[in-house]
Design a protein around this motif. Structure first.
Motif, PDB file in Angstrom:
ATOM      1  N   ALA A  37       0.933  -1.205  -0.118  1.00  0.00           N
ATOM      2  CA  ALA A  37      -0.055  -0.047   0.069  1.00  0.00           C
ATOM      3  C   ALA A  37       0.790   1.213  -0.209  1.00  0.00           C
ATOM      4  O   ALA A  37       1.941   1.434   0.800  1.00  0.00           O
ATOM      5  N   SER A  38       0.605   2.237  -0.747  1.00  0.00           N
ATOM      6  CA  SER A  38       1.439   3.564  -1.070  1.00  0.00           C
ATOM      7  C   SER A  38       0.708   4.567  -0.294  1.00  0.00           C
ATOM      8  O   SER A  38      -0.295   5.362  -0.681  1.00  0.00           O
ATOM      9  N   LEU A  39       1.152   4.713   1.200  1.00  0.00           N
ATOM     10  CA  LEU A  39       0.753   5.910   1.905  1.00  0.00           C
ATOM     11  C   LEU A  39       1.038   7.031   1.613  1.00  0.00           C
ATOM     12  O   LEU A  39       0.351   8.134   1.821  1.00  0.00           O
ATOM     13  N   ALA A  40       2.243   7.315   0.772  1.00  0.00           N
ATOM     14  CA  ALA A  40       2.717   8.547   0.724  1.00  0.00           C
ATOM     15  C   ALA A  40       1.745   9.217  -0.288  1.00  0.00           C
ATOM     16  O   ALA A  40       1.700  10.500  -0.637  1.00  0.00           O
ATOM     17  N   THR A  41       1.113   8.429  -1.121  1.00  0.00           N
ATOM     18  CA  THR A  41       0.014   8.961  -2.126  1.00  0.00           C
ATOM     19  C   THR A  41      -1.037   9.942  -1.262  1.00  0.00           C
ATOM     20  O   THR A  41      -1.668  10.697  -2.042  1.00  0.00           O
ATOM     21  N   PHE A  42      -1.345   9.618  -0.165  1.00  0.00           N
ATOM     22  CA  PHE A  42      -2.479  10.234   0.620  1.00  0.00           C
ATOM     23  C   PHE A  42      -2.066  10.924   1.697  1.00  0.00           C
ATOM     24  O   PHE A  42      -2.856  11.885   2.258  1.00  0.00           O
TER      25      PHE A  42
END
Length: 512
Positions: free
Chosen positions: A105-110
Motif C-alpha cells: 500500500a502506497s501511503l505517501a500518495t495520501f
C-alpha cells in the motif's frame, strides 16, 4: 481457522469493553483529531475523483494486468500487501527461476508531509490491537478504504519485483510506484485448504498455492543456511465466542502463514540492501545473543532433558523440536527471550552501515541473520512509509525526498516509544482477560506446564483455558517441615488458582 474447542472460561463482552476502555484511557489512547480526519477524508475523496489517472500521468507503472491477490486473516480490511508469483524458464542455471510481484500500500500518495494527519501519525506510530477493537494508525477512510488493497478496485502501490534463482536466493529487487488491482481477498485457511486439494475462486491463478509453498520452503531453507530463526510455537490469542463473549485460546500458525511471512521477510531483506547501497535509510536491528544468555539457555536445555550438542547452532536445534512436547515448548518459550535489544538504525551518508568499525554488526537483525528493513506494513506501522519512499527513490536514481530525509533521525525514538505503548496495551488486555475468565474459579485445580522459573516464581502455561500466568510452590504444611517443593520446569503439573482479580489483571496459582 481456529484449532480450539469451546471453553467454559469466557468473559462477558460488556465487562471486557469497560475494562479495555479504562486501559486505553490509562495509556492516553484517544480518537483522531478532527483536522486529521478531515485530511484523510479529503485524500480518499481525491483518489476516487481521478486519482488513478493522475498517478499514471505522474509516471507510475500501470500494473493492473498483474494477477495480484491478498492473503490475510478473515475479516481483515487494512490490506497492506498483495502478491503474484511466476515460475520462469531460466536461460542458464544461474538465471532467475521465480519472479515475485509484491504490491505494498502506497501511503505517501495520501499523506501530506507536515499536515495535521502526518503529525497524528507520528504520535500514534503503529496500530494498537485489543480484543474488542483495534486503534488504527490511519483513519478508516484510508486504512479500510482508499489506501487498502481491497479486491477489484484500483489502488496506488509500491510494487516490488524480486527475481530468485533455483535455490530461492535473491538475484535482483526493484520497487516502483504503480497502479494495481487485486483480484481476490483470500484467507490463510483458504490457501492452506487449496494446498490440500480444495478450489479457490475463479480469478485466483490456480498454481498460486503450490508456488507459494515452493518459494516459501526455499526461503526457509536459505534462512536456515544463514543461521536465521523462525519459531512456530502456538500463540496465545483472544477470540470472540458465538454468543459474543471472549475466551483465550492457543493457535498454531498454518504452514501457509510461514510461507507468506517469508515473502515479507525477503522484501525487507531486499529493501535493506537497497538502502545500504544508496547510503540512506532505516533498518530494523537486533544484536546477537550474548554469550551468557546462550550459556543460560544451554543450562535450561540440560534441565529439560534436551540434547544440545556443543557444536550445534541454536537455530538448528529449534527446528528439530516439537512444540507439542511439553519440555520442547518450555525450551522454545525460553529461546524467544534469547535475543534482546531490538531497535532501529537510521543513517544518511557517512554513517551508513559498514562505513564505521562497528557498522556491520550494528546493522544486522540477528534472528533473521541478515540486514532487514520494515517496508511491508505501512497501514499498520509508521516507519514502513518512509522505508518504501527511500527504496523507490533509490531504484529510480533520484534523491530521497526531503520530508523523508528530515524525518529519519527521529523515527527510531518514535517507533520505540509507540512500540512500548502497543506492547503495554497488548499485555494489559491479555492480563485482564485472563483474570476475567478465571474469576469465580478460585480453589479449582488446573493442568499446565511450567515454562520458566526465576527467583522462586515460575511461569505457568495452562492447557485450558489458554492462560499464561505466575505460579509459586506451595508453602510447607507445617513450620519446620522443610523447604517448599521445587517448580519443575518443562513438566506437566497441577496447580490451584489462589486469586483472580480483574481489576488489577492479576492471577496467582500454587503447585499442588
Amino acid at each position: 481457522m481456529s484449532r480450539t474447542r469451546l471453553s467454559a472460561y469466557t468473559a462477558a463482552p460488556a465487562e471486557v469493553a469497560s475494562a479495555l476502555d479504562a486501559l486505553r484511557a490509562e495509556h492516553g489512547i484517544t480518537d483522531f483529531p478532527p483536522e486529521a480526519l478531515a485530511e484523510a477524508q479529503a485524500a480518499a475523496e481525491a483518489w476516487e475523483a481521478g486519482g488513478p489517472q493522475r498517478l499514471l500521468d505522474d509516471g507510475a507503472r500501470d500494473a493492473r494486468d498483474l494477477p495480484l491477490v491478498t492473503i490475510d486473516p478473515p475479516g481483515s480490511k487494512d490490506l497492506d500487501q498483495a502478491l503474484a508469483l511466476e515460475r520462469l524458464d531460466p536461460a542458464d542455471q544461474h538465471g532467475p527461476s521465480y519472479r515475485v510481484h509484491y504490491a505494498i500500500a502506497s501511503l505517501a500518495t495520501f499523506i501530506t508531509p507536515g499536515g495535521a494527519l502526518d503529525a497524528e501519525l507520528r504520535r500514534r506510530g503503529e496500530t494498537i490491537y485489543a480484543p474488542d477493537a483495534a486503534t488504527p494508525l490511519h483513519p478508516e477512510a484510508l486504512s479500510h478504504g482508499a489506501a487498502s488493497l481491497l479486491e477489484e478496485v484500483e489502488r496506488p502501490a509500491c510494487l516490488w519485483t524480486i527475481d530468485l534463482d533455483p535455490r530461492g536466493e535473491i538475484l535482483t529487487a526493484h520497487v516502483e510506484r504503480a497502479l494495481v488491482r487485486s483480484r481476490a481477498r483470500l484467507t490463510y485457511a483458504q490457501v492452506q485448504e487449496a494446498l490440500d486439494g480444495a478450489s479457490l475462486p475463479a480469478p485466483v491463478p490456480p498454481g498460486l498455492p503450490a508456488l507459494l509453498e515452493e518459494i516459501g520452503r526455499l526461503r526457509l531453507e536459505r534462512e536456515a543456511e544463514r543461521g536465521g530463526t523462525s519459531l512456530t510455537t502456538p500463540e496465545q490469542e483472544i477470540e470472540k465466542t458465538e454468543d459474543e463473549g471472549y475466551r483465550l485460546v492457543y493457535r498454531a500458525s498454518l504452514p501457509v502463514e510461514d510461507y507468506n511471512a517469508q515473502i515479507s521477510l525477503m522484501t525487507g531483506i531486499s529493501a535493506a540492501a537497497i538502502m545500504v547501497r544508496h547510503g540512506v535509510g532505516i533498518l530494523r536491528t537486533l544484536p546477537p545473543a550474548r554469550d551468557e544468555n546462550e550459556a543460560r539457555l544451554r543450562r535450561v536445555a540440560r534441565a529439560l532433558g534436551i540434547d544440545w550438542p556443543a557444536k550445534q547452532p541454536y537455530p538448528e536445534l529449534l527446528r528439530s523440536l516439537d512444540h507439542q512436547v511439553p519440555a520442547h515448548a518450555a525450551f522454545m518459550d525460553q529461546a524467544m527471550s534469547l535475543f534482546r535489544g531490538s531497535g532501529y538504525l537510521a543513517f544518511n551518508g557517512p554513517d551508513a552501515p559498514g562505513q564505521g568499525p562497528d557498522g556491520e554488526q550494528e546493522a544486522i537483525h540477528a534472528a533473521i541473520a541478515s540486514r532487514y528493513a520494515h517496508v511491508t506494513a505501512p497501514l499498520r506501522r509508521l516507519v514502513d512509509r518512509y522505508g518504501e519512499e527511500v527504496c523507490i527513490a533509490a531504484c529510480a536514481g533520484r534523491p530521497v525526498p526531503d520530508w523523508v530525509a528530515q524525518a529519519l533521525p527521529e523515527l527510531p525514538e518514535v517507533m520505540s516509544r509507540t512500540g512500548r505503548l502497543a506492547k503495554a496495551i497488548g499485555r494489559g488486555a491479555v492480563s485482564i482477560l485472563e483474570a476475567m475468565v478465571l474469576a469465580g474459579h478460585e480453589g479449582q485445580v488446573f493442568e499446565g506446564v511450567i515454562t520458566s522459573v526465576r527467583e522462586g516464581r515460575g511461569e505457568l502455561m495452562l492447557t485450558e483455558p489458554a492462560v499464561v500466568t505466575e505460579i509459586r510452590a506451595s508453602a510447607p504444611a507445617q513450620p519446620g517441615a522443610g523447604s517448599a517443593p521445587r517448580l519443575p520446569v518443562g513438566e506437566r503439573v497441577r496447580a490451584r488458582l489462589r486469586r483472580a482479580d480483574p481489576a488489577t489483571g492479576r492471577t496467582d496459582f500454587e503447585l499442588v
